[in-house]
Scaffold this motif. Sequence first.
Motif, PDB file in Angstrom:
ATOM      1  N   VAL A 268     -14.032  71.760  22.770  1.00  0.00           N
ATOM      2  CA  VAL A 268     -14.554  73.002  23.348  1.00  0.00           C
ATOM      3  C   VAL A 268     -14.371  74.160  22.368  1.00  0.00           C
ATOM      4  O   VAL A 268     -15.285  74.968  22.148  1.00  0.00           O
ATOM      5  N   ALA A 269     -13.194  74.239  21.747  1.00  0.00           N
ATOM      6  CA  ALA A 269     -12.938  75.319  20.787  1.00  0.00           C
ATOM      7  C   ALA A 269     -13.884  75.225  19.594  1.00  0.00           C
ATOM      8  O   ALA A 269     -14.436  76.241  19.139  1.00  0.00           O
ATOM      9  N   SER A 270     -14.113  74.009  19.092  1.00  0.00           N
ATOM     10  CA  SER A 270     -15.025  73.828  17.954  1.00  0.00           C
ATOM     11  C   SER A 270     -16.447  74.196  18.335  1.00  0.00           C
ATOM     12  O   SER A 270     -17.173  74.822  17.545  1.00  0.00           O
ATOM     13  N   ALA A 271     -16.859  73.810  19.546  1.00  0.00           N
ATOM     14  CA  ALA A 271     -18.217  74.128  19.984  1.00  0.00           C
ATOM     15  C   ALA A 271     -18.410  75.639  20.116  1.00  0.00           C
ATOM     16  O   ALA A 271     -19.447  76.176  19.721  1.00  0.00           O
ATOM     17  N   ILE A 272     -17.404  76.339  20.643  1.00  0.00           N
ATOM     18  CA  ILE A 272     -17.511  77.790  20.784  1.00  0.00           C
ATOM     19  C   ILE A 272     -17.598  78.462  19.419  1.00  0.00           C
ATOM     20  O   ILE A 272     -18.421  79.361  19.189  1.00  0.00           O
ATOM     21  N   LEU A 273     -16.759  78.018  18.480  1.00  0.00           N
ATOM     22  CA  LEU A 273     -16.798  78.592  17.135  1.00  0.00           C
ATOM     23  C   LEU A 273     -18.129  78.302  16.450  1.00  0.00           C
ATOM     24  O   LEU A 273     -18.693  79.170  15.765  1.00  0.00           O
TER      25      LEU A 273
END
Length: 287
Positions: A268-273
Amino acid sequence: MIPSLPRPAWLRTATAVYLIAFMAFLFLPLIIVAVFSFNDAPYPAPPWRGFTLDWFLGNSATGRTGLFADSELLGSIWTSCTVAIWVTLLSVLLGTSNAFLIERGRFPGKQSLSVLMLAPLVIPGVILGISILAFASRIAEFADDHLGLELDFLRPGLPLVVLGQFSYIATIATLTISARLRRFDRTLEEAALNLGATKAAVFRTIVLPYLRPALLGSAAISFLMSFADFNTTLMLVGTDSPLTVMMYGRMREGATPVLNAVSLFLMVASAILALAFMRRRPRAPGL
């Protein structure tokens, strides 16, 4: 090969099957990991035993320590971020310098140096880590025995992890920035210099904005590769374990769905970034 031409039915079917199979191979493991991070069972695999948030929010009182209550896992995530930030800064800075040296420098052995620069990419990470560890340890022992110097940064630990990852990630940053610099129209620099601009001003106002997409791209790649590195890191790590080494140790002791929760959190963090980077990616001059 030409989209406007009609294709036979078997070719259309084969293309659809290939795309479905490829996407399933790519995303199905990620979906399984995400789903079973909410599984109400002490193991991160089927069968499904019900929905729970214990692997995210659980604490010692519930008998299940979730991700956000696990200080060791959170500390390992911060350690990985710290290492990745240092590796990214060093890789982008050295990659930019190397790009100008390779694309604009003229010196004997330039082609040989360019080929030799690719060597870290074809060396297995374990071998690279062992080699760096042995070489650094020899230097530290020599300095301690003959000079009386304690070079702790050459002992297993985070500085050596940064050095090990930087040794091959810098090559990727160099290739990314070099590919962008190779397409730069140098007549823009010449025109600015003829108009009285200094070299520093030309670099700051013309060259740097043109290289900005490559710099941001290489920074993103360097950060993600450093964060996900395991082979080299395992050989060089000390007492402070990054996330990949911590998860490997947990897997050997007996995996729980908290590792699935960590994976989902990172996805999720990678997708948001990635989405933020795509939305705010600057346009290069003239594009």
